[in-house]
Design an enzyme around this catalytic site. Sequence first.
Site, mmCIF file in Angstrom:
data_model
loop_
_atom_site.group_PDB
_atom_site.id
_atom_site.type_symbol
_atom_site.label_atom_id
_atom_site.label_comp_id
_atom_site.label_asym_id
_atom_site.label_seq_id
_atom_site.Cartn_x
_atom_site.Cartn_y
_atom_site.Cartn_z
ATOM 1 C CE1 TYR A 133 -4.315 1.763 0.301
ATOM 2 C CE2 TYR A 133 -2.927 3.714 1.868
ATOM 3 C CZ TYR A 133 -3.630 3.857 0.321
ATOM 4 O OH TYR A 133 -4.321 3.954 0.436
ATOM 5 C CG PHE B 224 -6.751 18.480 -24.175
ATOM 6 C CD1 PHE B 224 -6.204 18.126 -24.819
ATOM 7 C CD2 PHE B 224 -6.967 17.658 -22.811
ATOM 8 C CE1 PHE B 224 -7.034 16.719 -25.361
ATOM 9 C CE2 PHE B 224 -7.017 16.516 -22.964
ATOM 10 C CZ PHE B 224 -7.282 16.359 -24.440
ATOM 11 C CB THR B 225 -11.501 17.758 -24.157
ATOM 12 O OG1 THR B 225 -10.653 16.870 -24.248
ATOM 13 C CG2 THR B 225 -11.670 18.404 -25.128
ATOM 14 C CG ASP C 259 -0.732 18.359 -21.327
ATOM 15 O OD1 ASP C 259 -0.187 17.654 -21.267
ATOM 16 O OD2 ASP C 259 -1.564 18.329 -21.578
ATOM 17 C CE LYS D 61 -3.752 11.051 -24.577
ATOM 18 N NZ LYS D 61 -3.467 12.298 -23.563
ATOM 19 N NE ARG E 86 -9.895 15.546 -29.240
ATOM 20 C CZ ARG E 86 -10.337 15.469 -28.111
ATOM 21 N NH1 ARG E 86 -12.000 16.018 -28.223
ATOM 22 N NH2 ARG E 86 -9.683 14.890 -27.420
ATOM 23 C CG PHE F 14 -15.923 14.933 -26.740
ATOM 24 C CD1 PHE F 14 -15.157 16.192 -26.258
ATOM 25 C CD2 PHE F 14 -14.423 14.258 -26.823
ATOM 26 C CE1 PHE F 14 -14.789 16.471 -25.210
ATOM 27 C CE2 PHE F 14 -13.477 14.244 -25.549
ATOM 28 C CZ PHE F 14 -13.466 15.032 -24.431
#
Length: 461
Positions: A76, A128-129, A219, A262, A386, A453
């Site tokens: 843990y 970015f969303t 980011d 990514k 997009r 979306f």
Amino acid sequence: MTETRRRSWAEPYKIKMVEPIRMTTRAEREQAIAEAGYNTFLLKSEDVYIDLLTDSGTSAMSDRQWAGMMLGDESYAGSRNFYHLEAAVREIYGYKHLVPTHQGRGAEHILSQITTKPGDVVPGNMYFTTTRLHQELAGGAFVDVIIDEAHDPASEHPFKGNVDLDKLQRVIDENGPEKIPYVCIATAVNMAGGQPISLANLKAVRALCDAHGVRIIHDATRVAENAYFIKEREPGYGDKSIAEIVREICDLTDGCTMSAKKDALVNIGGFLALNDEELFDAARNTVVVYEGLHTYGGMAGRDMEAVAIGLHESVEYEHIKARVGQVLYLGTKLQEFGVPIIVPIGGHGVFLDAKAFLPQLDQDVYPAQALTAEIYLEGGVRTMERGNVSSGRDPKTGENRRPKLEMVRVTIPRRVYTQAHMDVTAETIAEVYDRRASIKGLRMVYEPKVLRFFQAMFEPL
Ligand SMILES: *Cc1c(COP(=O)(O)O)cnc(C)c1O
């Protein structure tokens, strides 16, 4: 005789395990897309032949990453894999402190909660969303400070991810630096089409932010792809390694949010990394509320190990060259068929210019959304909208934002598909292009309040 012969390059890996995929019939696809409300996010993956919805969490892990999964320490607290990940982040990105999260938006949530108050503004090189939503949920407002060229699908600017320094200066002057919790700098800007920011521009942003005492949060989701473009395009960087360039980018910023799904070549994971001690302390206190203890933050030990190994693989030159090269291959094929795409071709996918593809459709009948449905119907290829749907409504006016870029993203998972899959994809899209004049728009019949979306549903007009 060999002088004129083309020398091809190939993927720097061979395939050890395969997952069968199945082509469907046109009738099956008609039923599937209607049941999905003409939203490719609502299709079952079983009904998809080639899945280019996203490069998020869809990568093929390497044999080393799978071996790492077997070394998961599922304690843990204080898992050994956390320390491996911390060491990888320190070595590759250079940030001091690591707060693991279940994926990128977990990091965005925590960052927004600890930095942003009602009335704040967060300048960034395009929204970015999920990033913008977390800024807004914390009471802040996103302000776009990317260069104008980024909103022009035909501009060949080599660094369409650059910040317009005058725009940023104006936001600082109008609001005062105390209202700016941080400037958000994305690398290989997703919503601009996977377009890079240059190091020269980032250095200038750093100088401007330093002059006003404003932080920069990076980011870093696609930083390796950005580094590859810098190596290819920016004077003075041709001889630097991808790892050196990644490090130089990170050293110009104060921390990052990361979707490891990514660049880092895993199926799930993410983190927040920070240099500032006080901010790190706040993040560590907050992560336990929403994600989990600060040494796992929503990831299993084995997941953290796979991220640590994936981060190292992400900066290998042969890997990133083949990754971006495959995107270039698909984009070039589409251009040869005359299909309008965003140029230059980006790092993680090819973005179709839906306004140029379907000039007969107004943006409020969602041309890019309609195009994703048509591409699926044509050949079972799944892509993503997009454009006006992803962009959502302005919180003040309630109107559709009608962004300049109305795009279909044809996103390529890392190390998953072959060149033959790219050929089939390009031919499928070319078929749709040939019958473009007969394509009609969509009406939205179900609309979620946030990130619409993902789950919105449509009907053909
Ligand atoms: C995917 C992505 C995110 C969000 O990360 P998730 O892992 O999907 O939560 C944030 N920023 C960018 C640029 C992304 O592409």
